[in-house]
Design a protein around this motif. Structure first.
Motif, PDB file in Angstrom:
ATOM      1  N   ARG A 105       0.789  -1.100  -0.102  1.00 57.60           N
ATOM      2  CA  ARG A 105      -0.057   0.056  -0.119  1.00 57.60           C
ATOM      3  C   ARG A 105       0.981   1.402  -0.063  1.00 57.60           C
ATOM      4  O   ARG A 105       0.377   2.220  -0.531  1.00 57.60           O
ATOM      5  CB  ARG A 105      -0.891   0.036   1.047  1.00 57.60           C
ATOM      6  N   GLN A 106       2.004   1.371   0.720  1.00 51.81           N
ATOM      7  CA  GLN A 106       2.971   2.438   0.624  1.00 51.81           C
ATOM      8  C   GLN A 106       3.804   2.421  -0.506  1.00 51.81           C
ATOM      9  O   GLN A 106       5.022   2.002  -0.406  1.00 51.81           O
ATOM     10  CB  GLN A 106       3.582   2.376   2.164  1.00 51.81           C
ATOM     11  N   LEU A 107       3.274   2.882  -1.712  1.00 55.89           N
ATOM     12  CA  LEU A 107       4.276   2.474  -2.648  1.00 55.89           C
ATOM     13  C   LEU A 107       4.234   3.735  -3.618  1.00 55.89           C
ATOM     14  O   LEU A 107       3.208   4.346  -3.813  1.00 55.89           O
ATOM     15  CB  LEU A 107       3.556   1.281  -3.785  1.00 55.89           C
ATOM     16  N   GLN A 108       5.440   4.354  -3.994  1.00 59.65           N
ATOM     17  CA  GLN A 108       5.703   5.528  -4.827  1.00 59.65           C
ATOM     18  C   GLN A 108       6.502   5.211  -5.912  1.00 59.65           C
ATOM     19  O   GLN A 108       7.402   4.262  -5.825  1.00 59.65           O
ATOM     20  CB  GLN A 108       6.203   6.527  -4.177  1.00 59.65           C
ATOM     21  N   ALA A 109       6.194   5.736  -7.216  1.00 59.65           N
ATOM     22  CA  ALA A 109       7.276   5.844  -8.352  1.00 59.65           C
ATOM     23  C   ALA A 109       7.624   7.193  -8.799  1.00 59.65           C
ATOM     24  O   ALA A 109       6.879   7.963  -8.619  1.00 59.65           O
ATOM     25  CB  ALA A 109       6.309   5.061  -9.644  1.00 59.65           C
ATOM     26  N   THR A 110       8.650   7.267  -8.953  1.00 62.07           N
ATOM     27  CA  THR A 110       9.566   8.726  -9.197  1.00 62.07           C
ATOM     28  C   THR A 110      10.532   8.494 -10.312  1.00 62.07           C
ATOM     29  O   THR A 110      10.954   7.414 -10.611  1.00 62.07           O
ATOM     30  CB  THR A 110       9.618   9.233  -7.905  1.00 62.07           C
ATOM     31  N   PHE A 111      10.960   9.988 -10.493  1.00 56.90           N
ATOM     32  CA  PHE A 111      12.095  10.119 -11.465  1.00 56.90           C
ATOM     33  C   PHE A 111      12.819  11.254 -11.190  1.00 56.90           C
ATOM     34  O   PHE A 111      12.139  12.305 -10.850  1.00 56.90           O
ATOM     35  CB  PHE A 111      11.695   9.531 -12.927  1.00 56.90           C
ATOM     36  N   PRO A 112      14.272  11.493 -11.651  1.00 58.25           N
ATOM     37  CA  PRO A 112      14.568  12.909 -11.100  1.00 58.25           C
ATOM     38  C   PRO A 112      14.525  13.960 -12.228  1.00 58.25           C
ATOM     39  O   PRO A 112      13.837  13.504 -13.133  1.00 58.25           O
ATOM     40  CB  PRO A 112      16.156  12.502 -11.325  1.00 58.25           C
ATOM     41  N   ARG A 161       1.050   9.766 -21.121  1.00 58.32           N
ATOM     42  CA  ARG A 161       0.138  10.159 -20.124  1.00 58.32           C
ATOM     43  C   ARG A 161      -1.116   9.401 -19.892  1.00 58.32           C
ATOM     44  O   ARG A 161      -1.926   9.707 -19.067  1.00 58.32           O
ATOM     45  CB  ARG A 161      -0.059  11.684 -20.336  1.00 58.32           C
ATOM     46  N   TRP A 162      -1.245   8.214 -20.784  1.00 59.06           N
ATOM     47  CA  TRP A 162      -2.588   7.467 -20.677  1.00 59.06           C
ATOM     48  C   TRP A 162      -2.150   6.333 -19.876  1.00 59.06           C
ATOM     49  O   TRP A 162      -3.102   5.562 -19.411  1.00 59.06           O
ATOM     50  CB  TRP A 162      -2.879   7.380 -21.885  1.00 59.06           C
ATOM     51  N   LEU A 163      -0.985   6.041 -19.695  1.00 51.79           N
ATOM     52  CA  LEU A 163      -0.304   4.822 -19.153  1.00 51.79           C
ATOM     53  C   LEU A 163      -1.129   4.435 -17.646  1.00 51.79           C
ATOM     54  O   LEU A 163      -1.344   5.248 -16.882  1.00 51.79           O
ATOM     55  CB  LEU A 163       1.124   4.876 -18.674  1.00 51.79           C
ATOM     56  N   PRO A 164      -1.499   3.143 -17.607  1.00 52.67           N
ATOM     57  CA  PRO A 164      -1.988   2.848 -16.090  1.00 52.67           C
ATOM     58  C   PRO A 164      -0.912   2.905 -15.347  1.00 52.67           C
ATOM     59  O   PRO A 164       0.179   2.732 -15.457  1.00 52.67           O
ATOM     60  CB  PRO A 164      -2.414   1.383 -16.469  1.00 52.67           C
ATOM     61  N   GLY A 165      -1.374   3.398 -13.915  1.00 52.36           N
ATOM     62  CA  GLY A 165      -0.513   3.658 -12.876  1.00 52.36           C
ATOM     63  C   GLY A 165       0.122   4.740 -12.594  1.00 52.36           C
ATOM     64  O   GLY A 165       0.971   4.934 -11.762  1.00 52.36           O
ATOM     65  N   LEU A 166      -0.152   5.868 -13.517  1.00 50.90           N
ATOM     66  CA  LEU A 166       0.318   7.007 -13.384  1.00 50.90           C
ATOM     67  C   LEU A 166       0.063   7.704 -12.037  1.00 50.90           C
ATOM     68  O   LEU A 166       0.790   8.490 -11.400  1.00 50.90           O
ATOM     69  CB  LEU A 166      -0.268   8.132 -14.512  1.00 50.90           C
ATOM     70  N   GLU A 167      -0.857   7.169 -11.271  1.00 53.63           N
ATOM     71  CA  GLU A 167      -1.069   7.908  -9.962  1.00 53.63           C
ATOM     72  C   GLU A 167      -0.207   7.358  -9.061  1.00 53.63           C
ATOM     73  O   GLU A 167      -0.376   7.945  -7.696  1.00 53.63           O
ATOM     74  CB  GLU A 167      -2.626   7.313  -9.343  1.00 53.63           C
ATOM     75  N   LEU A 168       0.579   6.481  -9.349  1.00 49.25           N
ATOM     76  CA  LEU A 168       1.820   6.041  -8.217  1.00 49.25           C
ATOM     77  C   LEU A 168       2.885   7.256  -8.369  1.00 49.25           C
ATOM     78  O   LEU A 168       3.540   7.214  -7.503  1.00 49.25           O
ATOM     79  CB  LEU A 168       2.401   4.496  -8.819  1.00 49.25           C
ATOM     80  N   LEU A 169       2.900   7.950  -9.478  1.00 50.65           N
ATOM     81  CA  LEU A 169       3.926   9.033  -9.457  1.00 50.65           C
ATOM     82  C   LEU A 169       3.984  10.070  -8.677  1.00 50.65           C
ATOM     83  O   LEU A 169       2.793  10.706  -8.388  1.00 50.65           O
ATOM     84  CB  LEU A 169       3.986   9.447 -11.051  1.00 50.65           C
ATOM     85  N   VAL A 170       4.936  10.404  -7.753  1.00 50.76           N
ATOM     86  CA  VAL A 170       5.121  11.652  -7.054  1.00 50.76           C
ATOM     87  C   VAL A 170       6.518  12.391  -7.527  1.00 50.76           C
ATOM     88  O   VAL A 170       7.200  11.793  -8.127  1.00 50.76           O
ATOM     89  CB  VAL A 170       5.417  11.261  -5.876  1.00 50.76           C
ATOM     90  N   PRO A 171       6.523  13.693  -7.386  1.00 52.15           N
ATOM     91  CA  PRO A 171       7.863  14.353  -7.614  1.00 52.15           C
ATOM     92  C   PRO A 171       8.891  13.880  -6.873  1.00 52.15           C
ATOM     93  O   PRO A 171       8.693  13.365  -5.839  1.00 52.15           O
ATOM     94  CB  PRO A 171       7.618  16.043  -7.311  1.00 52.15           C
TER      95      PRO A 171
END
Length: 343
Positions: free
Chosen positions: A60-67, A77-87
């Protein structure tokens, strides 16, 4: 379970360590997924596909990011899972597991490289031959056509079945890094993977139109201008030829375009019949360029890129160059002869 035809690279102890690290996660374990700066389809698709699989496992505590700036290219921008992205500025400071995707070195993780020093294990999923071996568990398969090949193998070993959302992410990753199955890394195993992904019900025509065949009219005008300044140098690379061009930040501003549109420019340059090596310089700052290199086989451009501080594959590589465009190309030209493929 592992399948016949998966490219060589990680050994069984590596796979076992990766599976154990993921299986050891609890619902509240903090997991941080990181891909490289300016993510392409393979980096972002591999990361998001894996993130969706972890969510299926109950993490449940899951983040995806990039520099860098938290901007996803419009075609993705249509890819599934974009809600996982954080700055990057909001990424967990103390993750219990870090998983890196499609990054050949820590430098490709920018300001997020510091997360690798946290106590939790660091898994590295990659397919670049130039990978420096960072992290605690390296799932690096240089013969793989894309990082998504490594991701899908790990999911199989975790007994996570593919669904349409995971498959859409991995299919984008696979098609972008194989040039829609046109590059030499496209093996029978690659087509078998594509078949497994398509079997989930995803629509390849819709995906291709969104990722490859749609761009703003301003980008079409921009491409015309930038291609109009392309230069052909037949004597370069011991007579195998070099073709190159460049795009500035002023070019982007004049046509009201975002930097991501330039990622497809190399494909229009590399088709030049008279040149083995193609090069596109994309200005990213004052006297700073993101450089894309492609080869048809006579030159190993990963050796050129590595000599200039970057990395990649024999047929596709890149680095960051400083100075004016002519000075950067001078440095590339000087490395070409030593990167000739002799066998």
């Amino acid at each position: 379970m592992p399948r016949q035809g998966v490219p060589a690279g990680p050994g069984e102890p590596d796979w076992a360590a990766a599976v154990a690290a993921v299986r050891g996660l609890g619902p509240e374990s903090r997991v941080l997924l990181i891909c490289h700066v300016n993510p392409d389809g393979d980096a972002l698709g591999s990361m998001l596909g894996f993130g969706l699989a972890l969510r299926r496992l109950g993490v449940r505590q899951l983040q995806a990011t990039f520099p860098g700036p938290p901007e996803v290219p419009e075609p993705l921008r249509w890819l599934p899972g974009l809600e996982l992205l954080v700055p990057a500025t909001e990424a967990y400071p103390d993750p219990e597991l870090v998983v890196c995707f499609d990054a050949a070195s820590e430098s490709r993780l920018g300001e997020l490289a510091g997360r690798l020093a946290e106590p939790g294990p660091v898994l590295v999923l990659d397919h670049h031959a130039s990978n420096t071996g960072f992290g605690d568990v390296q799932l690096v398969a240089p013969a793989a056509a894309a990082t998504s090949v490594v991701v899908e193998e790990l999911l199989a070993r975790l007994d996570i079945a593919l669904d349409a959302e995971i498959a859409a992410c991995l299919y984008v990753a696979l098609t972008t890094d194989t040039g829609s199955f046109r590059f030499d890394a496209t093996t029978p195993a690659v087509h078998q993977l594509a078949a497994r992904l398509l079997a989930t019900g995803i629509r390849p025509g819709d995906i291709s139109r969104q990722v490859f065949d749609t761009r703003p009219f301003g980008a079409v005008r921009l491409f015309g201008e930038v291609l109009g300044r392309a230069r052909l140098e037949p004597p370069a690379a011991a007579g195998h030829g070099l073709v190159w061009t460049y795009a500035t930040q002023d070019d982007l501003a004049r046509h009201d375009q975002r930097p991501y549109v330039l990622e497809a420019l190399i494909d229009s340059v590399r088709c030049t019949a008279e040149a083995d090596v193609a090069c596109v310089l994309k200005q990213v700052g004052p006297a700073q360029w993101a450089v894309s290199l492609r080869s048809k086989g006579a030159v190993d451009v990963s050796r050129v890129a590595a000599a200039l501080g970057g990395g990649g594959h024999r047929f596709a590589a890149g680095f960051t160059g400083s100075g004016d465009a002519d000075a950067v190309v001078d440095r590339i030209r000087a490395e070409l002869d030593s990167a000739l493929v002799t066998s």
